[in-house]
Design a protein around this motif. Structure first.
Motif, short mmCIF file in Angstrom:
data_model
loop_
_atom_site.label_atom_id
_atom_site.label_comp_id
_atom_site.label_asym_id
_atom_site.label_seq_id
_atom_site.Cartn_x
_atom_site.Cartn_y
_atom_site.Cartn_z
N THR A 195 60.42 42.69 -4.24
CA THR A 195 61.19 43.57 -5.11
C THR A 195 60.24 44.30 -6.04
O THR A 195 59.06 43.94 -6.16
CB THR A 195 62.18 42.76 -5.97
OG1 THR A 195 61.43 41.98 -6.90
CG2 THR A 195 63.05 41.86 -5.13
N PHE A 253 67.42 49.15 -9.07
CA PHE A 253 66.59 48.99 -7.88
C PHE A 253 65.39 48.09 -8.12
O PHE A 253 64.78 47.60 -7.18
CB PHE A 253 66.11 50.35 -7.38
CG PHE A 253 67.12 51.05 -6.52
CD1 PHE A 253 67.08 50.92 -5.14
CD2 PHE A 253 68.12 51.83 -7.08
CE1 PHE A 253 68.01 51.55 -4.35
CE2 PHE A 253 69.05 52.46 -6.30
CZ PHE A 253 69.00 52.33 -4.92
N ASP A 258 65.20 45.18 -8.90
CA ASP A 258 65.36 43.83 -8.35
C ASP A 258 65.68 43.85 -6.85
O ASP A 258 66.11 42.84 -6.29
CB ASP A 258 66.45 43.07 -9.11
CG ASP A 258 65.93 42.66 -10.48
OD1 ASP A 258 64.82 42.10 -10.53
OD2 ASP A 258 66.61 42.91 -11.48
N LEU A 259 65.49 45.00 -6.21
CA LEU A 259 65.70 45.09 -4.76
C LEU A 259 64.35 45.29 -4.07
O LEU A 259 63.41 45.79 -4.68
CB LEU A 259 66.63 46.26 -4.45
CG LEU A 259 68.07 46.10 -4.96
CD1 LEU A 259 68.85 47.37 -4.72
CD2 LEU A 259 68.74 44.91 -4.31
N TYR A 311 63.61 51.41 -0.91
CA TYR A 311 63.45 52.51 -1.87
C TYR A 311 63.31 53.83 -1.12
O TYR A 311 62.83 53.87 0.01
CB TYR A 311 62.17 52.33 -2.71
CG TYR A 311 62.25 51.27 -3.78
CD1 TYR A 311 63.19 50.27 -3.74
CD2 TYR A 311 61.35 51.29 -4.83
CE1 TYR A 311 63.23 49.29 -4.71
CE2 TYR A 311 61.38 50.32 -5.82
CZ TYR A 311 62.32 49.32 -5.75
OH TYR A 311 62.35 48.35 -6.71
#
Lengths: 285, 260
Positions: free
Chosen positions: B113, B148, B150-151, B156
């Motif tokens: 992440t 985003f 934490d993704l 992205y």
């Protein structure tokens, strides 16, 4: 202003010259080890990352390692105890221990070859001690070993075996393994970066060593040849850790002498090569 | 930061041995050595002379721009200054903290992440644990990734990856800043924000070495220009003079060009 830069970079003090004295080359190599050791948290993080990414998306994660080793040990155990006409209770604990420990040794040797070539993009974009990548390879394999140890514990528990406090005698052996593994990653990492045909050679040598080293067969099965086993460096190294864990009185003096002599040889060769090659590895990868 | 930053390059040459085909093979080297051909072989090894006899002294306050066509040795010189390529001939001395912005995605891992990537970069820079929350806050805020962060980076958009990479690269404040031209990518709104941050960083640095094809950037930021051609110094002097000579000698390079 929110865009202000706040974190300060670490200080560098470089003095690199082409016509360095031997002492200066040694100093730079020592400096590499020291700075690398200070970055142990990075090595640890990268080692974990390697394992995590390898088993990304699978439910069991790295415990797949445990399961595949367990299945392998169980299958080989039943097959060879029949072939060798041995009691499963005698053979299976030996095999579980040998297989897991050998798995670690073989993986370290094989991974050592790609220690630096795998880190190519980092090495080419920032000055980073090479020792970090050695430590990363070692840590990745130690984590894998830790998952496989479960297999040994389960097998020992099934047969309710307890090797006794001799088990602590394995610690000096494990320490020697750590030192040897680091030396080997520095040596093979640099050497395989330069000569790309080394890795296949190393892998075939390890294949042969698996059969000539008592991993699936017991040293007692070969009769008089047992005297000659200490000439095999892998036998010595395996035995200094396996002996105490099997609870059969630990390794003999002869295997320790062999293990230490071979380790000294490995460390000297590795150091001599690393001191020469350190500044060139970046050009090789 | 007790000492003033200083960079000294004395007679530095860098050669790239071209390892391909037979020189990559240990077997062929051994055979060649056994037949007494090794020395001969070494002499005939193909080398690319990436840098030839470079002399350079940079003191506090110097703003050096590197110009030259593709393959002139600009990026190689930056890598030498960063201590990545050790000189084959000559001597390099660097004093002071250094940050080289060479690879926008250095150490970034697509599976991690955004937040984990920030922490990983902190580790790469050997930052103490206490400095990590501040780094995280700074990068997260600048990159403006909102949830985003934490993704995994793999999901992205390209623009978000560039923003994160830029924010990470510019989060560490050095005395000596080495910069390759990649940082000029990104969307227009971000570019404005990026320019502010970069300018703050450039102002904060004691020494700047910037490689770029864009002469207006060099003119804005640099006081001194080094013109490289085929690994050799063609001219070194005040920005306006050298730039005028450089631009006069060749048509201006396109703004977007492949990295050397």
């Amino acid at each position: 202003m929110s865009t202000a830069v706040t974190t300060a970079a670490a200080t560098t003090d470089l003095d690199l010259r082409a016509d360095m004295s031997v002492a200066a080359r040694h100093r730079l190599a020592v400096d590499d080890l020291i700075r690398g050791a200070r970055l142990w948290r990075l090595a640890w993080g990268l080692g974990w990352l390697d394992i995590r990414l390898r088993y990304r998306g699978s439910m069991l994660g790295p415990f797949w390692l445990t399961i595949s080793t367990g299945v392998m040990v169980a299958a080989l155990g039943f097959l060879y105890s029949t072939l060798f006409k041995m009691n499963l209770r005698d053979y299976l604990p030996f095999l579980a221990l040998s297989q897991v420990l050998w798995g670690f040794l073989a993986a370290v040797v094989s991974d050592a070859c790609t220690t630096f070539t795998d880190a190519e993009s980092v090495i080419r974009s920032v000055r980073m001690p090479f020792f970090v990548f050695s430590a990363r390879t070692l840590i990745r394999n130690i984590i894998a070993l830790a998952h496989n140890i479960v297999v040994i514990v389960v097998v020992f528990a099934i047969f309710s075996l307890w090797p006794g406090w001799d088990i602590l005698m394995a610690l000096p052996g494990l320490l020697l393994w750590v030192i040897d593994a680091l030396a080997l990653t520095l040596l093979l990492g640099a050497f395989c970066a330069r000569f790309r045909d080394i890795q296949p050679i190393v892998n075939s040598v390890m294949q042969i060593m698996f059969f000539v080293t008592p991993v699936i067969w017991k040293p007692s099965q070969v009769g008089a040849v047992v005297e000659k086993l200490p000439f095999n460096p892998f036998y010595d190294l395996l035995e200094i850790v396996r002996g105490p864990l099997l609870g059969d009185g630990g390794a003999t003096g002869m295997t320790w002498v062999g293990a230490i002599l071979y380790s000294l040889a490995l460390c000297s060769i590795s150091w001599a090569f690393f001191v020469r090659a350190r500044g060139r590895v970046t050009f090789w990868i | 930061m007790a000492l003033n930053a200083r960079v000294e390059v004395e007679n530095v040459s860098v050669w790239f041995p071209l390892y391909h085909g037979s020189s990559r093979s240990l077997k062929k080297m051994v055979v060649a050595a056994a037949s007494g051909r090794l020395a001969h072989d070494q002499q005939q090894r193909v080398v690319v002379r990436a840098l030839r006899d470079i002399n350079l002294h940079l003191e506090r306050g110097d703003r050096l721009g590197l110009v030259g066509s593709n393959g002139a040795g600009k990026t190689t010189l930056l890598r030498v200054l960063a201590g990545i390529y050790e000189p084959a001939i000559g001597r390099l001395r660097v004093q002071g903290s250094l940050n080289a912005l060479l690879d926008p995605s250095l150490g970034m891992n697509m599976e991690l992440t955004g937040r984990e990537n920030i922490l990983l970069r902190g580790l790469y820079n050997g930052l103490p644990k206490s400095a990590l929350p501040r780094l995280e806050e700074d990068v997260a805020e600048f990159a403006g990734l909102a949830d985003f962060i934490d993704l995994p980076v793999r999901i992205y958009s390209a623009g978000m990856v560039v923003r994160l990479g830029f924010a990470l690269a510019t989060a560490i404040k050095p005395q000596i800043l080495l910069m390759d031209e990649w940082f000029l990518a990104g969307d227009a709104a971000f570019l404005e924000k990026a320019r502010h941050r970069l300018e703050a960083m450039v102002r904060g640095a004691e020494i700047l070495v910037l490689s770029s094809h864009q002469s207006d950037i060099i003119r804005d930021w640099c006081t001194r220009v080094l013109w490289l051609d085929q690994g050799q110094v063609v001219a070194d002097g005040p920005a306006a003079d050298v730039l005028a000579r450089y631009l006069g000698s060749a048509p201006e390079q396109p703004a977007v060009a492949a990295l050397a």
